[in-house]
Design an enzyme around this catalytic site. Structure first.
Site, PDB file in Angstrom:
ATOM      1  N   ARG A  57      -7.049  13.047  -3.897  1.00 15.49           N
ATOM      2  CA  ARG A  57      -8.312  12.422  -3.497  1.00 15.49           C
ATOM      3  C   ARG A  57      -9.374  13.444  -3.113  1.00 15.49           C
ATOM      4  O   ARG A  57     -10.566  13.160  -3.138  1.00 15.49           O
ATOM      5  CB  ARG A  57      -8.062  11.454  -2.336  1.00 15.49           C
ATOM      6  CG  ARG A  57      -7.710  10.058  -2.771  1.00 15.49           C
ATOM      7  CD  ARG A  57      -8.926   9.289  -3.294  1.00 15.49           C
ATOM      8  NE  ARG A  57      -9.700   8.703  -2.218  1.00 15.49           N
ATOM      9  CZ  ARG A  57     -10.897   9.086  -1.845  1.00 15.49           C
ATOM     10  NH1 ARG A  57     -11.498  10.086  -2.441  1.00 15.49           N
ATOM     11  NH2 ARG A  57     -11.530   8.468  -0.878  1.00 15.49           N
ATOM     12  N   TYR A  98     -15.206 -11.458  -0.079  1.00 20.33           N
ATOM     13  CA  TYR A  98     -15.948 -10.213  -0.326  1.00 20.33           C
ATOM     14  C   TYR A  98     -17.240 -10.476  -1.089  1.00 20.33           C
ATOM     15  O   TYR A  98     -18.283  -9.884  -0.805  1.00 20.33           O
ATOM     16  CB  TYR A  98     -15.087  -9.227  -1.118  1.00 20.33           C
ATOM     17  CG  TYR A  98     -14.075  -8.515  -0.254  1.00 20.33           C
ATOM     18  CD1 TYR A  98     -14.484  -7.491   0.607  1.00 20.33           C
ATOM     19  CD2 TYR A  98     -12.741  -8.853  -0.271  1.00 20.33           C
ATOM     20  CE1 TYR A  98     -13.570  -6.839   1.411  1.00 20.33           C
ATOM     21  CE2 TYR A  98     -11.815  -8.204   0.527  1.00 20.33           C
ATOM     22  CZ  TYR A  98     -12.229  -7.197   1.369  1.00 20.33           C
ATOM     23  OH  TYR A  98     -11.330  -6.555   2.169  1.00 20.33           O
ATOM     24  N   ASP A 119      -7.285  -1.906  -7.254  1.00 23.05           N
ATOM     25  CA  ASP A 119      -7.799  -2.630  -6.094  1.00 23.05           C
ATOM     26  C   ASP A 119      -8.092  -4.071  -6.481  1.00 23.05           C
ATOM     27  O   ASP A 119      -8.369  -4.344  -7.655  1.00 23.05           O
ATOM     28  CB  ASP A 119      -9.074  -1.968  -5.555  1.00 23.05           C
ATOM     29  CG  ASP A 119      -9.387  -2.486  -4.156  1.00 23.05           C
ATOM     30  OD1 ASP A 119      -8.768  -2.003  -3.199  1.00 23.05           O
ATOM     31  OD2 ASP A 119     -10.223  -3.407  -4.021  1.00 23.05           O
ATOM     32  N   ARG A 145       0.819  -1.217   0.000  1.00 19.20           N
ATOM     33  CA  ARG A 145       0.000   0.000   0.000  1.00 19.20           C
ATOM     34  C   ARG A 145       0.849   1.263   0.000  1.00 19.20           C
ATOM     35  O   ARG A 145       0.496   2.252   0.642  1.00 19.20           O
ATOM     36  CB  ARG A 145      -0.950   0.016   1.213  1.00 19.20           C
ATOM     37  CG  ARG A 145      -1.964  -1.120   1.232  1.00 19.20           C
ATOM     38  CD  ARG A 145      -3.108  -0.812   0.275  1.00 19.20           C
ATOM     39  NE  ARG A 145      -4.138  -1.816   0.390  1.00 19.20           N
ATOM     40  CZ  ARG A 145      -5.320  -1.616   0.963  1.00 19.20           C
ATOM     41  NH1 ARG A 145      -5.617  -0.446   1.477  1.00 19.20           N
ATOM     42  NH2 ARG A 145      -6.196  -2.572   1.003  1.00 19.20           N
ATOM     43  N   ARG A 159      -3.136   6.870   1.384  1.00 20.83           N
ATOM     44  CA  ARG A 159      -3.520   8.027   2.188  1.00 20.83           C
ATOM     45  C   ARG A 159      -2.473   8.566   3.149  1.00 20.83           C
ATOM     46  O   ARG A 159      -2.640   9.672   3.662  1.00 20.83           O
ATOM     47  CB  ARG A 159      -4.807   7.704   2.967  1.00 20.83           C
ATOM     48  CG  ARG A 159      -6.029   7.720   2.062  1.00 20.83           C
ATOM     49  CD  ARG A 159      -7.242   7.189   2.762  1.00 20.83           C
ATOM     50  NE  ARG A 159      -7.018   5.792   3.068  1.00 20.83           N
ATOM     51  CZ  ARG A 159      -7.882   5.012   3.708  1.00 20.83           C
ATOM     52  NH1 ARG A 159      -9.024   5.505   4.130  1.00 20.83           N
ATOM     53  NH2 ARG A 159      -7.602   3.749   3.932  1.00 20.83           N
TER      54      ARG A 159
HETATM   55  O1  CP3 Z   1      -0.012   0.880  -3.163  1.00 21.48           O
HETATM   56  C1  CP3 Z   1      -0.584  -0.213  -3.329  1.00 21.48           C
HETATM   57  O2  CP3 Z   1      -0.362  -1.213  -2.608  1.00 21.48           O
HETATM   58  C2  CP3 Z   1      -1.508  -0.389  -4.516  1.00 21.48           C
HETATM   59  C3  CP3 Z   1      -2.868  -0.145  -4.265  1.00 21.48           C
HETATM   60  C4  CP3 Z   1      -3.776  -1.154  -3.588  1.00 21.48           C
HETATM   61  C5  CP3 Z   1      -5.042  -0.755  -3.079  1.00 21.48           C
HETATM   62  N1  CP3 Z   1      -5.701  -1.874  -2.661  1.00 21.48           N
HETATM   63  C6  CP3 Z   1      -5.533   0.629  -3.069  1.00 21.48           C
HETATM   64  C7  CP3 Z   1      -6.637   0.998  -2.161  1.00 21.48           C
HETATM   65  C8  CP3 Z   1      -3.675  -2.541  -3.415  1.00 21.48           C
HETATM   66  C9  CP3 Z   1      -2.523  -3.470  -3.765  1.00 21.48           C
HETATM   67  C10 CP3 Z   1      -4.902  -2.973  -2.818  1.00 21.48           C
HETATM   68  C11 CP3 Z   1      -5.197  -4.375  -2.536  1.00 21.48           C
HETATM   69  C12 CP3 Z   1      -6.315  -4.694  -1.629  1.00 21.48           C
HETATM   70  N2  CP3 Z   1      -7.556  -4.124  -1.577  1.00 21.48           N
HETATM   71  C13 CP3 Z   1      -6.292  -5.764  -0.711  1.00 21.48           C
HETATM   72  C14 CP3 Z   1      -5.145  -6.720  -0.507  1.00 21.48           C
HETATM   73  C15 CP3 Z   1      -4.081  -6.120   0.345  1.00 21.48           C
HETATM   74  C16 CP3 Z   1      -4.401  -6.083   1.811  1.00 21.48           C
HETATM   75  O3  CP3 Z   1      -4.369  -4.967   2.352  1.00 21.48           O
HETATM   76  O4  CP3 Z   1      -4.653  -7.130   2.404  1.00 21.48           O
HETATM   77  C17 CP3 Z   1      -7.536  -5.789  -0.064  1.00 21.48           C
HETATM   78  C18 CP3 Z   1      -7.965  -6.752   1.026  1.00 21.48           C
HETATM   79  C19 CP3 Z   1      -8.332  -4.745  -0.631  1.00 21.48           C
HETATM   80  C20 CP3 Z   1      -9.738  -4.422  -0.296  1.00 21.48           C
HETATM   81  C21 CP3 Z   1      -9.856  -3.016   0.122  1.00 21.48           C
HETATM   82  N3  CP3 Z   1      -9.848  -1.929  -0.746  1.00 21.48           N
HETATM   83  C22 CP3 Z   1     -10.041  -2.519   1.431  1.00 21.48           C
HETATM   84  C23 CP3 Z   1     -10.137  -3.356   2.677  1.00 21.48           C
HETATM   85  C24 CP3 Z   1     -10.105  -1.111   1.315  1.00 21.48           C
HETATM   86  C25 CP3 Z   1     -10.323  -0.115   2.404  1.00 21.48           C
HETATM   87  C26 CP3 Z   1      -9.127  -0.078   3.274  1.00 21.48           C
HETATM   88  C27 CP3 Z   1      -8.670   1.323   3.471  1.00 21.48           C
HETATM   89  O5  CP3 Z   1      -7.447   1.516   3.348  1.00 21.48           O
HETATM   90  O6  CP3 Z   1      -9.490   2.169   3.736  1.00 21.48           O
HETATM   91  C28 CP3 Z   1      -9.960  -0.766  -0.043  1.00 21.48           C
HETATM   92  C29 CP3 Z   1      -9.944   0.581  -0.647  1.00 21.48           C
HETATM   93  C30 CP3 Z   1      -8.602   1.030  -1.081  1.00 21.48           C
HETATM   94  N4  CP3 Z   1      -7.790   0.299  -1.911  1.00 21.48           N
HETATM   95  C31 CP3 Z   1      -7.952   2.260  -0.768  1.00 21.48           C
HETATM   96  C32 CP3 Z   1      -6.725   2.251  -1.457  1.00 21.48           C
HETATM   97  C33 CP3 Z   1      -5.682   3.338  -1.496  1.00 21.48           C
HETATM   98  C34 CP3 Z   1      -8.507   3.390   0.070  1.00 21.48           C
HETATM   99  C35 CP3 Z   1      -9.342   4.241  -0.858  1.00 21.48           C
HETATM  100  C36 CP3 Z   1      -9.321   5.701  -0.548  1.00 21.48           C
HETATM  101  O7  CP3 Z   1      -8.374   6.404  -0.959  1.00 21.48           O
HETATM  102  O8  CP3 Z   1     -10.280   6.169   0.074  1.00 21.48           O
END
Ligand code: CP3
Length: 354
Positions: free
Chosen positions: A52, A163, A88, A39, A43
């Site tokens: 954002r 999911y 994502d 990640r 943020r």
């Molecule tokens: O920099 C990176 O790693 C690339 C971007 C990336 C995102 N999601 C962006 C994202 C990657 C590789 C993911 C994978 C992802 N998404 C996983 C597997 C990795 C892990 O953490 O276990 C999972 C389980 C998800 C599902 C998901 N998407 C969740 C649980 C959330 C909310 C969590 C949070 O951080 O709030 C998301 C949304 C998400 N995906 C965000 C980002 C940057 C937040 C969105 C925002 O900016 O509001």
């Protein structure tokens, strides 16, 4: 918004051209110990938050210029050894017609729980259904310095199933685990479809320019070894088998998988990523010498004062040992309230020590 980063740290030698990250994936000694951060785009970076404020998450992922810009943001700040595509794990499912929203965690409006719904789930055709992902990859590749490869990724089938069946993230994912026991055949059919869809998705990512491919099994820790092997790992094997002929390094991230690693030993991937709960010496012992390892600093350690953060990084390095085939990373995604300066200190320290 030019897709450009500082041309840093890549030197001119042959090893540097391939880069520290790809060398470590192949368990070869590279120019230094590679580090990237799960990640790493997101943020905790003020420049991400600024973007954002103007654009929602989904639009960021669907607009190649913006997705490439966000992918490259952390590489402008830190001399990371790999980029990971900004997208994502749920994005390809949206491409398959699943109605979902990011709030910000993914929410599936009509959870999939019946045979009929599984049968109705179409196959993925990446170039038709998620062309913006492939365009983002091409743009990122054009903006990356030599020696810094791009990682493409997908959710592992079981994690995606969690999911799809539950509809939203939860601590227990009760409906998904119930599904495995109450409707095992339907579950296997759904996992098979997801395995094929992710094979297609990652094949298309590699063709567009992704230089390593990572599968996220974020919810592995929900399962006992028996069910993990029967459902989650069987589906990953199917995806991995389809990807093997590409010759691109494969990474399988297993969250909370301490009891599952003996089963992962036989999986045909190059790298296994682990969370912070398992010491890497133990992980290496359980996986054998045929796999590289990735991890595994606790994301909370980035909140320690600088001298302590160095000691925690030392502990990870000592556990990993001197043998090639270690990619430094966190044990799970970086937290949004992390100070970017702590990341800068960590990356520099691992490069100095590694
Ligand atoms: O920099 C990176 O790693 C690339 C971007 C990336 C995102 N999601 C962006 C994202 C990657 C590789 C993911 C994978 C992802 N998404 C996983 C597997 C990795 C892990 O953490 O276990 C999972 C389980 C998800 C599902 C998901 N998407 C969740 C649980 C959330 C909310 C969590 C949070 O951080 O709030 C998301 C949304 C998400 N995906 C965000 C980002 C940057 C937040 C969105 C925002 O900016 O509001």
């Amino acid at each position: 918004m030019a897709a450009q980063v500082n041309p840093m740290a890549s030197g001119e030698s042959a090893a540097a051209a391939d880069g520290a990250f790809l060398a470590a994936c192949r368990r070869q000694r590279g120019p230094h110990r590679p580090i990237w951060i799960m990640r790493q785009a997101g943020r905790y970076l003020p420049e991400y938050r600024a973007l954002r404020e103007k654009v929602d998450f989904e639009a960021l992922t669907r607009t190649p210029e913006l997705a490439a810009e966000v992918t490259l943001q952390p590489l402008r700040r830190f001399p990371l050894d790999a980029a990971i595509l900004f997208s994502d794990i749920m994005t390809p499912l949206q491409g398959m017609g699943v109605d979902l929203a990011f709030e910000p965690a993914p929410v599936v409006r009509q959870p999939i729980r019946t045979d009929r719904q599984v049968e109705a789930l179409p196959a993925l055709a990446a170039a038709r259904d998620v062309p913006f992902v492939l365009d983002s990859i091409r743009l990122v590749r054009a903006g990356l310095p030599r020696g810094v490869p791009l990682i493409g990724f997908a959710g592992a089938p079981f994690t995606l199933m969690c999911y799809l069946v539950c509809g939203r993230p939860s601590k227990e994912f009760a409906a998904a685990r119930t599904f495995l026991y109450a409707q095992p055949d339907t579950a296997q059919r759904l996992l098979g479809r997801l395995a094929d869809a992710m094979a297609e998705y990652l094949t298309a990512q590699a063709a567009a320019g992704a230089q390593a491919l990572m599968l996220f099994e974020s919810w592995a820790g929900l399962l006992a070894p028996r069910e993990f092997s029967q459902f989650a790992l069987a589906a990953v094997r199917r995806t991995a088998a389809a990807l093997r002929p590409l010759g691109v390094p494969l990474i399988y991230y297993v969250n909370q998988g301490a009891t599952l690693l003996p089963a992962v030993r036989d999986l045909d991937v190059d790298v296994v990523g682990v969370d912070w709960r398992s010491p890497l010496s133990e992980v290496r012992r359980l996986l054998g010498s045929g796999k590289a390892v990735q991890g595994n600093l606790d994301p909370a350690a980035l909140f320690a004062p600088p001298p302590e953060l160095r000691r925690h990084a030392d502990a990870v390095l000592e556990e990993a040992g001197p043998a090639p085939g270690h990619i430094f990373n966190l044990g799970h995604g970086i937290w949004p309230d992390t100070d970017p300066d702590a990341v800068a200190r960590l990356v520099d320290y691992v490069h100095e020590r590694g």
